[in-house]
Design an enzyme around this catalytic site. Structure first.
Site, short mmCIF file in Angstrom:
data_model
loop_
_atom_site.label_atom_id
_atom_site.label_comp_id
_atom_site.label_asym_id
_atom_site.label_seq_id
_atom_site.Cartn_x
_atom_site.Cartn_y
_atom_site.Cartn_z
N ASP A 191 21.94 16.70 -20.54
CA ASP A 191 22.53 17.10 -21.82
C ASP A 191 24.02 17.37 -21.64
O ASP A 191 24.42 18.12 -20.76
CB ASP A 191 21.84 18.37 -22.33
N TYR A 221 32.55 18.96 -23.88
CA TYR A 221 32.38 19.59 -22.56
C TYR A 221 33.35 19.01 -21.53
O TYR A 221 33.48 19.53 -20.44
CB TYR A 221 30.95 19.39 -22.04
N LYS A 266 26.70 14.95 -27.81
CA LYS A 266 26.98 15.50 -29.13
C LYS A 266 28.37 15.10 -29.60
O LYS A 266 29.28 14.99 -28.78
CB LYS A 266 26.90 17.03 -29.09
N HIS A 298 27.08 18.64 -33.12
CA HIS A 298 27.13 19.86 -32.32
C HIS A 298 27.10 21.14 -33.15
O HIS A 298 26.47 22.12 -32.77
CB HIS A 298 28.39 19.83 -31.45
#
Length: 193
Positions: free
Chosen positions: A47, A52, A81, A114
């Protein structure tokens, strides 16, 4: 749920592994090794998210593990996401294609919105991109885009074969119902913190 069950059925048909490696707040330079160790330990679900800033390292790890014969792409379940400014409808395909390139894959198993809000994209093309931009006064540059418009763009990615399933992240029950009622391709989950 039985003690031996390791996956959950998905609307797309491909089961989702119950346990996965979350990569939020993974340190640069460490996430690649973490993904490789996780795959060696039997993890199949990875994930991540555009916001990120680690999809490139994850892609390198996945490519190395596939080339080494440790796992096949078909065995993996990759979730990512569209985050903040990447969730603007006119940016969804572009940002997903960047994810595909960084993750070194031709498709994403599960693509999530997200958050039920998007941010302005005035700094999305910066290096590095700013998915959650703020003004000089420290105010969040939130967009007034409707997340249903974002979701409709994501449905086009399923139609194009770039994404296998769609979902949500951090949505309230009312927001999930609103998407469910409007969606042509139903959201398969709502990932919560």
């Amino acid at each position: 749920m039985s003690a031996g069950k390791t996956t959950l059925p998905m609307l797309s048909g491909k089961p989702m592994p119950i346990v996965g490696l979350g990569t939020w707040q993974s340190k640069s330079g460490e996430v690649k090794e973490a993904v490789k160790i996780a795959i060696e330990a039997g993890y199949k679900h990875i994930d991540t998210a555009r916001g990120y800033y680690n999809e490139g390292e994850i892609g390198e790890a996945l490519e190395e593990m596939i080339k080494a014969g440790k796992v096949t792409r078909e065995e993996l379940f990759i979730t990512t996401k569209v985050t903040g400014a990447a969730a603007l409808p006119h940016r969804v395909r572009q940002q997903t294609e960047i994810s595909l390139k960084l993750l070194k894959t031709s498709y994403i198993d599960l693509l999530l919105i997200h958050f039920p809000i998007a941010f302005e994209d005035s700094k999305l093309d910066d290096t590095p991109p700013s998915f959650l931009p703020f003004s000089e006064k420290g105010e969040a540059l939130v967009s007034d885009v409707d997340y249903l418009d974002t979701y409709k763009e994501m449905e086009k990615l399923v139609d194009a074969g770039l994404v296998k399933a769609l979902g949500l992240s951090n949505f309230s029950i009312e927001q999930v119902k609103r998407v469910w009622d409007a969606a042509r391709i139903k959201p398969t989950n709502n990932q919560r913190l």
